[in-house]
Design an enzyme around this catalytic site. Structure first.
Site, PDB file in Angstrom:
ATOM      1  N   HIS A 130      46.298  54.114  95.255  1.00 39.32           N
ATOM      2  CA  HIS A 130      45.489  54.715  96.312  1.00 39.32           C
ATOM      3  C   HIS A 130      46.283  55.606  97.266  1.00 39.32           C
ATOM      4  CE1 HIS A 130      41.583  53.840  98.779  1.00 39.32           C
ATOM      5  NE2 HIS A 130      41.909  55.099  98.813  1.00 39.32           N
ATOM      6  N   LYS A 143      40.911  51.421  92.861  1.00 40.02           N
ATOM      7  CA  LYS A 143      42.246  51.817  93.323  1.00 40.02           C
ATOM      8  C   LYS A 143      43.034  50.626  93.850  1.00 40.02           C
ATOM      9  CE  LYS A 143      39.869  55.910  95.015  1.00 40.02           C
ATOM     10  NZ  LYS A 143      38.586  55.241  95.306  1.00 40.02           N
ATOM     11  N   TYR A 199      38.160  49.109  99.997  1.00 41.22           N
ATOM     12  CA  TYR A 199      36.760  49.269 100.412  1.00 41.22           C
ATOM     13  C   TYR A 199      36.057  47.907 100.547  1.00 41.22           C
ATOM     14  CZ  TYR A 199      37.307  54.159  98.793  1.00 41.22           C
ATOM     15  OH  TYR A 199      37.733  55.448  98.587  1.00 41.22           O
TER      16      TYR A 199
END
Length: 289
Positions: free
Chosen positions: A115, A83, A54
């Site tokens: 992930h 993650k 992210y």
């Protein structure tokens, strides 16, 4: 973790995790993250979900360090998930996890997940994928033992991936985070998690927004005098499934938190369950070797 108005679930580590958390997928830039975290803390959120891919771990950590004192809260009052990115699957897992720890800069991570069952750079059917996953899990186990990762788990694993992990692990996963909503009820996977003592957590609860206009969801919401988003989130948490709605809009963040003061009838729960058609809005991990 200090008590909050948000109900929680107990992981197999004995740690309590809030049923409601703020998802931060596609949340970029320090200002957007700061405003979302501020609104979430004000609305009673005590859990926050990030990931290496992210690219917002540093912004999330910085926002929490600055904002927690404003609400009379400390680090132990919040539950942070992040993650391991697919590029770090395998021999780079320790380095990847330590990078997440450094980026967040919150002392420890409450829950750290692998992930994706595959590895960046390898095709999904590559026979090396299981070995890479096993390497990653061993690295996470070691960091868990050292207290850096309070709980460890996985994301996007199938039932077969879960059973494979259970056969080789020293420390069982605390949680599996997957796509879950009325059009993808994942009954086999939920049963597997229940059998293995693993918490089953949902992402994409709103079907990337598409479920908000589904006629059945809209009708149930009208009957309950709630929003479609609240109905979809309530449908999950009423089954004991934690949710991670993502929004950077303060009004929606607050709206998504108001899911613990009403109950869906058994008939409405069944109507939503009947929407199941195994439809995915996100990635399908079933082809990953």
């Amino acid at each position: 973790m200090a008590s909050s108005t948000t109900p929680s679930v107990t992981l197999n580590t004995g740690v309590q995790m809030p049923l409601l958390g703020l998802g931060t997928y596609r949340m970029h830039g320090a200002e957007e993250v700061y405003q979302a975290v501020d609104a979430a803390l004000a609305a009673g959120y005590r859990a926050f979900d990030s990931a290496a891919v992210y690219n917002n771990e540093a912004d999330l950590g910085r926002a929490l360090r600055e904002l927690l004192p404003n609400y009379g809260l400390t680090r132990k009052d919040v539950f942070i998930t992040s993650k391991l990115g697919p590029k770090d699957q395998g021999e780079q897992a320790t380095e990847g996890a330590l990078h997440s720890l450094s980026q967040l800069d919150l002392g420890y991570i409450d829950l750290y997940l692998i992930h994706w069952p595959g590895t960046q750079g390898l095709v999904t059917a590559d026979p090396c994928n299981p070995g890479k996953r096993a390497q990653s899990w061993a690295a996470l186990e070691k960091l868990h033992t050292q207290g850096k990762l309070k709980a460890i788990g996985v994301s996007n694993y199938t039932a077969a991936h879960m059973r494979e992990l259970m056969q080789s692990c020293n420390i069982p996963p605390a949680l599996l985070q997957v796509e879950f909503h009325p059009r993808l009820c994942q009954s086999e996977l939920r049963s597997t998690c229940e059998e293995l003592g693993v918490c089953f957590q949902a992402y994409t609860s709103l079907g990337q927004g598409e479920l908000l206009t589904d006629p059945v969801v809209v009708d149930v919401a009208k009957h309950c005098e709630r929003t479609p988003a609240q109905v979809l989130l309530r449908w999950a948490v009423q089954q004991g499934v934690p949710v991670l709605p993502k929004s950077s809009h303060p009004d929606r963040i607050q709206e998504n938190a108001r899911i613990f003061d009403f109950t869906l009838s058994e008939a409405d729960m069944d109507r939503l369950l009947a929407l199941d058609c195994e439809h995915r809005y996100c990635w399908d991990p079933s082809d990953v070797a």
